[in-house]
Enzyme design. Structure first.
Site, PDB file in Angstrom:
ATOM      1  N   ASP A 510     -46.547  91.646  62.470  1.00 46.06           N
ATOM      2  CA  ASP A 510     -47.301  92.905  62.435  1.00 46.06           C
ATOM      3  C   ASP A 510     -48.278  92.878  61.257  1.00 46.06           C
ATOM      4  O   ASP A 510     -48.226  91.987  60.393  1.00 46.06           O
ATOM      5  CB  ASP A 510     -46.307  94.061  62.289  1.00 46.06           C
ATOM      6  CG  ASP A 510     -46.934  95.422  62.523  1.00 46.06           C
ATOM      7  OD1 ASP A 510     -48.088  95.481  63.014  1.00 46.06           O
ATOM      8  OD2 ASP A 510     -46.279  96.429  62.217  1.00 46.06           O
ATOM      9  N   GLU A 513     -54.001  91.822  60.887  1.00 46.62           N
ATOM     10  CA  GLU A 513     -55.456  91.802  61.112  1.00 46.62           C
ATOM     11  C   GLU A 513     -56.223  90.995  60.039  1.00 46.62           C
ATOM     12  O   GLU A 513     -57.297  90.492  60.400  1.00 46.62           O
ATOM     13  CB  GLU A 513     -55.982  93.239  61.183  1.00 46.62           C
ATOM     14  CG  GLU A 513     -55.522  94.017  62.379  1.00 46.62           C
ATOM     15  CD  GLU A 513     -54.046  94.425  62.317  1.00 46.62           C
ATOM     16  OE1 GLU A 513     -53.396  94.509  63.372  1.00 46.62           O
ATOM     17  OE2 GLU A 513     -53.541  94.653  61.201  1.00 46.62           O
TER      18      GLU A 513
END
Length: 926
Positions: A510, A513
């Protein structure tokens, strides 16, 4: 300077590059007319534009300024390609004309919309000229020259054009700096050795201005025409536009949107960003690929292999503009001609998805805020007590010590090793979260992952060569540089250390990005063209560093400016490698950030959605889009992540979610529980029943994943993939198919007991009863009480199902139930892939069974095409045949008479077959 134009075979400015026997280009368009003008439309366009501008000037009292030049009035509004795309700038006539462009004001659009650009390219705007073109073994190579500078800094004067006719259905066009190397995406792509012999496309070039015109030979459809606007290729601004043959365009992720994109001045930005899914925002992943349906049902796809910040501007011409701020223009075009083939051809370039372990297709349960391993364990026990299927239990970041990766809260999660042992004893699995940020806040010597990563130099660095420090859940953090192969070894060692205490089965990566709670770093970002480029695409936050690290951060392979969109892919690749080395079984990974080829390493969930009805709807376009992107293992947080769900919403969402390829119910902290055991007996039973339905379909679903792994078939499939000639299916995104055979029609609204869905032409059978529905291709109203999900089997299919258990391990030992849905010609076909469900490369090594089922002339045949010992461990127990027109007098199994039942709804059932899957057989009804 010549106009941007459509070309004909007689135009001296065009060079035809194609194979012998190509279909001629359409004729009858004016040789030097603007590309959008033809058949007398020139006069109409001029008159309409002039009248419109005159009327607006009268109404506006002159605010539109002086009359534009005639060449500007020639361009209809829908065909105006934006010359001043910068956001947060009021485009004035002075600014526009300083770029040499046309300026015509139009009424402002609705709030949140872009609208017709006021500043747009005139037909004679300077572009590149094709100076030379030479044949190569695989295609052609050309030199492009720009005589006049464009308006972005460091314009590149000479470009190299490489065209390779890679296959009969794949064309590769690459444009880059002719003199200096530039960053290119480090993605393994196939290298062809010979030129395509019989391409189904023809390719032409315009010399001055340079442009590409690509046509489908069979229909003459113009798939690409880049002469519609100038090519711009500066160091940090690359732009190319094209006309489109229709308005039916899909892909270009990751966004929250309908499956079919609007071409009404719609800009889609690709820059990985941590933000709850919201319309019009750039989200977690970047997928510069689109699929387009052409008139008549053909389809093609276009992939721009570029990882820099990018936006794709869609307009109603129909037309499209690619804008990226680095790298090269590296296009692959896939000619299909049907949409299934387009996606297969795309995956031949980016790689086919990994085969997941069987347990990955079971039901997963998670929440942030269990609070302790004991509370997590209580949820698992409650699921077992109610005999609700569950294959995997997950934990979010609350299992960690201070939210630090590779640590365990020794107080609240002390019993986690025992919980994992208990899960394994019951044939269940454990998955935990890992975040990309590595805590840097502790004293030296207190946290091995940071200390060792620092010692080995494995983190993203600032321009000054020091670790870039951001802020995530544990506080100040550094970020692992997964572009460095040495980081993969460090990542493996960290996972090995933790696995020794908690033998996890899969990983959830997770915040990759990567996400940071401070923009850029704790010290911001330095001045310079990476963090403040000449042009910034329409990213959320108006800055490349918004909620992430500085674009100027240094990585082993390149600067973060180039690699940002690859962070999740590189982490997934390192994680898959580590899991294989640790467990020696197929890896299971779910990643938030993704990029093309990620399906080779991980699945994806659609992020931090909300417990709202519209979020449930948007999950369908989401999973269909990721089917296009070659990541079939995809799903949304069932019942919603943030906010409070309701019993009705969660029941309907569990029904839909049971048919996500990846099915996980996940919830945030400080909200009431939403696992199936938390609801009333009626809701709990409805959720249990639909999960049992999913588990009964696991043999079918597993076979679909095998076909995805083998050849790039989609699992969750848009209806138009199977019915491309039916235009009514092109906009459907409230239903979907599993493979070609199973139609899922969920309820997506509150307070209803029926649902209206589209049923394509043909005979469809109710999955539960076998009753038939004959459709001419129409919307049908279906009964849908709260406990019911509508499922229909397509005629001509054979679905392998199985008596469901509460885990995949239990289920796979149960007898198979084959469901035959006869076509109007009384035929059917299906297949089954079977292996041990977890070993590496079973297909590649031949350790599998593959069985094909056929029905013709009232004879069902099971043919074993490849066999392994696993197939001897399971039996075929029941055969149900839907659509048997009249009661049989007898049924013969391998020539021996067999008892059967026959119902009024034309369902023939033969039970107690007891045949090993490894044995072929035939069954005949007379």
């Amino acid at each position: 300077m010549k106009s941007y134009q459509k070309l004909t075979t007689t135009q001296p400015a065009a060079c035809r590059v194609e194979e012998e026997g190509a279909a001629p280009l359409p004729t009858g368009r004016g040789k030097l007319a603007p590309w959008w003008v033809g058949s007398g439309l020139l006069v109409v366009a001029v008159l309409l534009s002039t009248i419109t501008v005159w009327v607006l000037r009268q109404v506006s009292g002159g605010w539109l300024g002086p009359t534009p030049p005639p060449k500007c009035l020639l361009v209809p509004e829908s065909h105006r390609f934006d010359c001043y795309p910068e956001r947060r700038v009021v485009v004035t006539q002075e600014l526009c004309e300083s770029r040499g462009c046309c300026f015509i004001q139009t009424p402002p659009p609705a709030e949140g919309k872009r609208g017709v650009p006021w500043c747009f390219y005139p037909p004679d705007f300077p572009s590149y000229t094709l100076e030379s073109l030479n044949q190569t073994a695989l295609g052609t190579v050309g030199l492009l020259v720009r005589r006049e500078k464009a308006y972005y800094p460091r314009d590149i004067e000479k470009l190299r054009l490489d065209v390779e006719f890679e296959t009969d259905t794949r064309l590769h066009i690459k444009i880059t700096d002719a003199a200096n190397p530039r960053y290119e995406v480090p993605l393994d792509v196939p290298r062809v050795m010979k030129r395509a012999e019989n391409p189904i496309y023809s390719l032409n070039f315009s010399w001055d201005p340079f442009g590409v015109l690509l046509q489908r030979k069979a229909t003459g459809a113009v798939l690409l025409n880049t002469t519609v606007a100038p090519l711009i290729f500066a160091d940090q601004f690359l732009q190319i536009s094209t006309s489109l043959p229709s308005k039916f365009l899909y892909g270009l992720g990751e966004h929250r949107d309908s499956f079919l994109h609007s071409l009404d001045w719609n800009t889609l930005t690709l820059w990985a960003r941590d933000v709850p899914p919201t319309e019009s925002f750039n989200l977690y992943g970047a997928h510069p690929f689109y699929l387009l349906m052409e008139e008549g049902g053909d389809a093609h796809g276009v992939f721009l292999l570029n990882s820099n910040a990018m936006e794709v501007a869609l307009q109603p011409a129909p037309g499209l503009t690619w804008r990226t701020i680095g790298g090269v223009l590296d296009f692959y075009i896939f000619l299909g001609p049907d949409p299934n083939m387009v996606i297969q051809q795309y995956q031949q370039v980016i790689g086919f998805p990994a085969m997941p372990p069987l347990w990955a297709l079971g039901f997963h349960l998670c929440r942030w805020g269990y609070g302790s391993s004991n509370e997590t364990w209580q949820t698992v026990r409650a699921m077992r007590n109610y005999q609700i299927p569950q294959d995997a239990q997950w934990n979010d970041i609350d299992y960690m010590d201070g939210y630090r990766d590779f640590t365990l809260d020794s107080q609240k999660f002390a019993s986690l090793p025992s919980l994992v042992q208990d899960l394994h004893k019951h044939g269940q699995r454990y998955v935990m979260i890992l975040d990309a940020g590595i805590s840097s806040a502790g004293p030296h010597g207190s946290y091995w992952p940071f200390d060792e990563g620092l010692r080995r130099g494995l983190f993203l660095n600032t321009t000054q060569g020091q670790p870039l420090i951001g802020k995530v859940w544990p506080g100040f953090t550094a970020f692992a540089d997964f572009s460095n192969p040495d980081t993969h070894q460090w990542w493996l060692e960290n996972l090995q250390h933790f696995y020794a205490h908690v033998p996890f089965d899969g990983l959830w990566i997770d915040m990759n990005e990567p996400s940071s709670f401070v923009d850029g770093s704790e010290d911001g970002c330095p001045p310079g063209d990476f963090d403040s480029p000449p042009y910034t695409p329409a990213v959320l936050g108006d800055s490349l560093s918004a909620k992430t690290v500085c674009a100027s951060a240094k990585q082993k392979a390149s600067v973060h400016y180039n690699l940002h969109n690859l962070y999740g892919l590189m982490e997934a690749k390192a994680t898959a490698s580590a899991l294989i080395q640790i467990r020696r079984k197929r890896p299971f990974i779910i990643s938030r950030s993704t990029f093309p080829s990620q399906g080779r390493y991980s699945g994806h969930w659609l992020g931090d959605n909300r417990s709202q009805w519209k979020d449930m709807y948007y999950s369908i376009p989401g999973l269909l889009s990721f089917s296009l992107f070659g990541i079939p293992l995809v799903g949304a947080d069932i019942c919603g992540f943030s906010g409070s769900t309701s019993e009705e919403l969660c029941t309907r969402w569990m029904q839909l979610g049971a048919f996500y390829p990846f099915a996980r119910n996940h919830n945030t902290q400080n909200e009431k529980a939403q696992d199936p055991t938390a609801f009333s007996p009626a809701a709990r039973t409805a959720m249990k029943d639909v999960l049992l339905t999913r588990y009964s379909l696991l043999p079918f679903l597993y076979t679909l994943f095998h076909r995805a792994h083998l050849q790039g078939d989609t699992v969750a499939r848009p209806l138009f993939f199977e019915f491309p000639w039916d235009v009514a299916t092109w906009e459907l995104d409230r239903q979907f198919l599993w493979g070609r055979s199973l139609l899922v029609t969920p309820v997506l609204e509150p307070g209803v007991d029926s649902v209206t869905g589209y049923v394509p032409q043909g005979t469809w059978y109710d999955f539960y009863t076998g009753s038939s529905v004959n459709s001419s291709g129409e919307m049908l109203k279906m009964s849908a009480p709260l406990e019911h999900l509508n499922l229909h089997i397509r005629e001509g299919s054979v679905l392998p199902t199985q008596k469901p258990g509460t885990t995949t391990e239990v289920t796979r030992g149960n007898p198979l139930h084959l469901i035959v849905a006869l076509s109007s010609h009384a035929t059917a076909w299906g297949d089954l892939f079977w292996d041990d469900g977890e070993s590496l490369d079973t297909f590649e090594q031949g350790n599998y069974s593959y069985v094909v089922f056929n029905v013709t002339q009232n004879i069902f045949t099971s043919t074993v095409l490849h066999a392994s010992t696993e197939a001897t461990k399971v039996t075929i127990g029941t055969l149900s045949i839907f659509g048997v027109q009249k009661p049989p007098s007898k049924v013969l199994l391998n020539g021996q008479e067999k008892p059967f039942s026959y119902l009024d709804n034309q369902v023939l059932t033969v039970s107690d077959l007891g045949i090993s899957l490894s044995q072929g057989f035939s069954l005949q009804w007379l």
